[in-house]
Design an enzyme around this catalytic site. Structure first.
Site, mmCIF file in Angstrom:
data_model
loop_
_atom_site.group_PDB
_atom_site.id
_atom_site.type_symbol
_atom_site.label_atom_id
_atom_site.label_comp_id
_atom_site.label_asym_id
_atom_site.label_seq_id
_atom_site.Cartn_x
_atom_site.Cartn_y
_atom_site.Cartn_z
ATOM 1 N N HIS A 156 0.821 -1.212 0.000
ATOM 2 C CA HIS A 156 0.000 0.000 0.000
ATOM 3 C C HIS A 156 0.861 1.271 0.000
ATOM 4 O O HIS A 156 0.449 2.310 0.509
ATOM 5 C CB HIS A 156 -0.949 0.025 1.199
ATOM 6 C CG HIS A 156 -1.753 -1.226 1.362
ATOM 7 N ND1 HIS A 156 -2.877 -1.499 0.613
ATOM 8 C CD2 HIS A 156 -1.572 -2.303 2.181
ATOM 9 C CE1 HIS A 156 -3.362 -2.677 0.969
ATOM 10 N NE2 HIS A 156 -2.590 -3.195 1.900
ATOM 11 N N SER A 275 14.708 19.032 -17.341
ATOM 12 C CA SER A 275 13.619 19.966 -17.629
ATOM 13 C C SER A 275 14.123 21.048 -18.583
ATOM 14 O O SER A 275 15.292 21.431 -18.546
ATOM 15 C CB SER A 275 13.132 20.599 -16.326
ATOM 16 O OG SER A 275 12.337 21.745 -16.580
#
Length: 484
Positions: A156, A275
């Site tokens: 999880h 980027s």
């Protein structure tokens, strides 16, 4: 009818005649992919017709010579036609005259196209299988080099238990191994020849379907002629297997993207980008695209399923729209598999960061509970003790206090303090889980040995497939040379 009405009818007929319908029907451009396959199928069929005395050796020679010229000229030189099959036949007739039409004796475009699709798809699936082999090899190398590289394990997305990079890598190798098995099984059902089934009801000519299957490297024939022309379940099975592989890749990509985010792993510059505006960033772009391919593949499965659903038996033109789903899927998933292999093989694992994170969130709690259970405390009670400790410090002192609270006894009366201290250490926690398939280095060594044996067996199977196809191609070349 008025003159004006007559004029309108003529205009309407002129507007809708020819162009739009013919171009809508044509698959010639898309058929570039099966150009070579069609030439091979034509050659095998012509050789068989000559051997069965359906056509003369002189006609076979002329047809085969024309096919040689057409192959040299290439797909772009073909005349216009509804598809590559019609265009090649037209090109043969243009070269040798009406006898060129004899190449189509005892077959239909229905069985011809089905054979061409299977012929080409075999090659594509072999490439996909080679890609899975490369990914498995990369994962095994990562596992071999990181048997003792401790890392956090999650359920999880919450810290759960410490494990190793090797154990993580082997989990994906096992999944890709099953994906390989599914593709090999699909290959077996692709590798059957529909040729000779004709339109759907067989042929009146005495032909040898097994001979064309042999010349084209197929393992067997599709027995029922209606099934041979109309079935595309082999396409659906193949892209379902590829979609499952893509789902495996998506999970792998997601894990590595998250690991990169947390500083556990650094991708090679070849598999990342910066980027355009933020110079400090290193983005896992290639793996994000790998992750997305699962959606593409699932969409192609749905598209093909919907196309095939409810089609009446024998050939329907809908099937022309079916094949593209397979080509799109096999190309995208094969490329994604190769990229995933490269990204995994060239990544650097940050052992220090991984080790620091391995014990976060009291990840060794289960090991402590197991230790208490091994020393006579019922597991549910041990679970309660450790849960209490997790809320009150998550260390040895908290466990000691929990024993007094829950067990109403000293911790030392249940277990040696040194054993508890060891169980709290991530490396010791991993080493203690030596059950089959577990993360302990000894268990990993056993899994590695078994996985490498399976990979060797699959590599041998792939080599056999390649050899079988090359033997068939050489046989066909030799037979054709006897006429040309």
């Amino acid at each position: 009818m008025t003159d004006e009405g007559t004029d309108e009818s003529v205009v309407r007929r002129d507007r809708f005649s020819g162009g739009p319908a013919r171009s809508f029907l044509s698959s010639l451009a898309a058929d570039r992919r099966i150009f070579a396959a069609d030439l091979a199928v034509d050659r095998a069929h012509v050789v068989m017709l000559a051997e069965c005395d359906v056509i003369g050796d002189d006609v076979a020679s002329e047809i085969l010579e024309a096919l040689k010229e057409i192959e040299a000229a290439g797909h772009d030189d073909l005349p216009d036609g509804e598809d590559v099959h019609e265009a090649i036949e037209t090109a043969v007739i243009e070269r040798i005259g009406p006898d060129g039409g004899k190449m189509h004796t005892a077959r239909s475009r229905n069985d011809e196209v089905a054979t061409c699709i299977r012929y080409r798809l075999r090659e594509d699936v072999r490439e996909a299988l080679e890609a899975t082999r490369g990914l498995r090899e990369a994962l095994l190398e990562v596992a071999d080099e990181n048997r003792e590289t401790i890392m956090p394990g999650y359920t999880h997305l919450q810290p759960a238990q410490p494990t190793t990079v090797a154990h993580w890598a082997l989990s994906y190798e096992a999944a890709v191994r099953r994906d390989t098995a599914r593709l090999l099984e699909a290959y077996d059902r692709i590798n059957q020849s529909p040729l000779g089934g004709a339109a759907f009801a067989g042929t009146t000519f005495e032909i040898d379907r097994e001979r064309t299957a042999e010349l084209l490297g197929f393992e067997s024939v599709v027995e029922n002629s209606m099934d041979a022309a109309s079935s595309r379940d082999f396409l659906l099975e193949t892209i379902q297997a590829l979609s499952t592989l893509a789902t495996t890749l998506s999970g792998l990509a997601e894990d590595v993207i998250i690991f990169a985010n947390r500083g556990f792993v650094s991708l090679s510059d070849d598999y990342a980008s910066t980027s355009s505006i933020m110079p400090q960033k290193k983005n896992p772009d290639t793996l994000e695209l790998v992750r997305a391919v699962a959606g593409d593949a699932a969409g192609e499965v749905q598209g093909l399923t919907t196309t095939l659903k409810g089609l009446p038996r024998a050939y329907n033109r809908d099937l022309q729209r079916a094949t593209g789903h397979a080509w799109e899927t096999v190309d995208a998933v094969t490329e994604a598999t190769e990229v995933a292999a490269g990204a995994v093989a060239t990544a650097d694992w940050n052992e220090e960061v991984l080790a620091d994170a391995a014990g976060e969130g009291f990840a060794t709690a289960t090991g402590v509970a197991d230790l208490l259970a091994a020393n006579g405390v019922p597991f549910r009670t041990a679970h309660e003790v450790v849960a209490w400790a997790a809320e009150n410090g998550a260390d040895y002192d908290a466990i000691e206090a929990a024993a007094a609270e829950i067990l109403e006894d000293d911790l030392e009366s249940c277990v040696e303090p040194a054993a508890v201290e060891a169980a709290l250490e991530p490396a010791e926690s991993v080493a203690s889980r030596n059950s089959r398939g577990g993360p302990a280095p000894a268990a990993v060594a056993t899994t590695l040995e078994s996985a490498r044996a399976d990979l060797d067996a699959d590599e041998a199977a792939l080599a056999d497939l390649a050899a079988d196809l090359e033997d068939a191609a050489e046989t066909l070349r030799s037979e054709v040379a006897g006429y040309v």
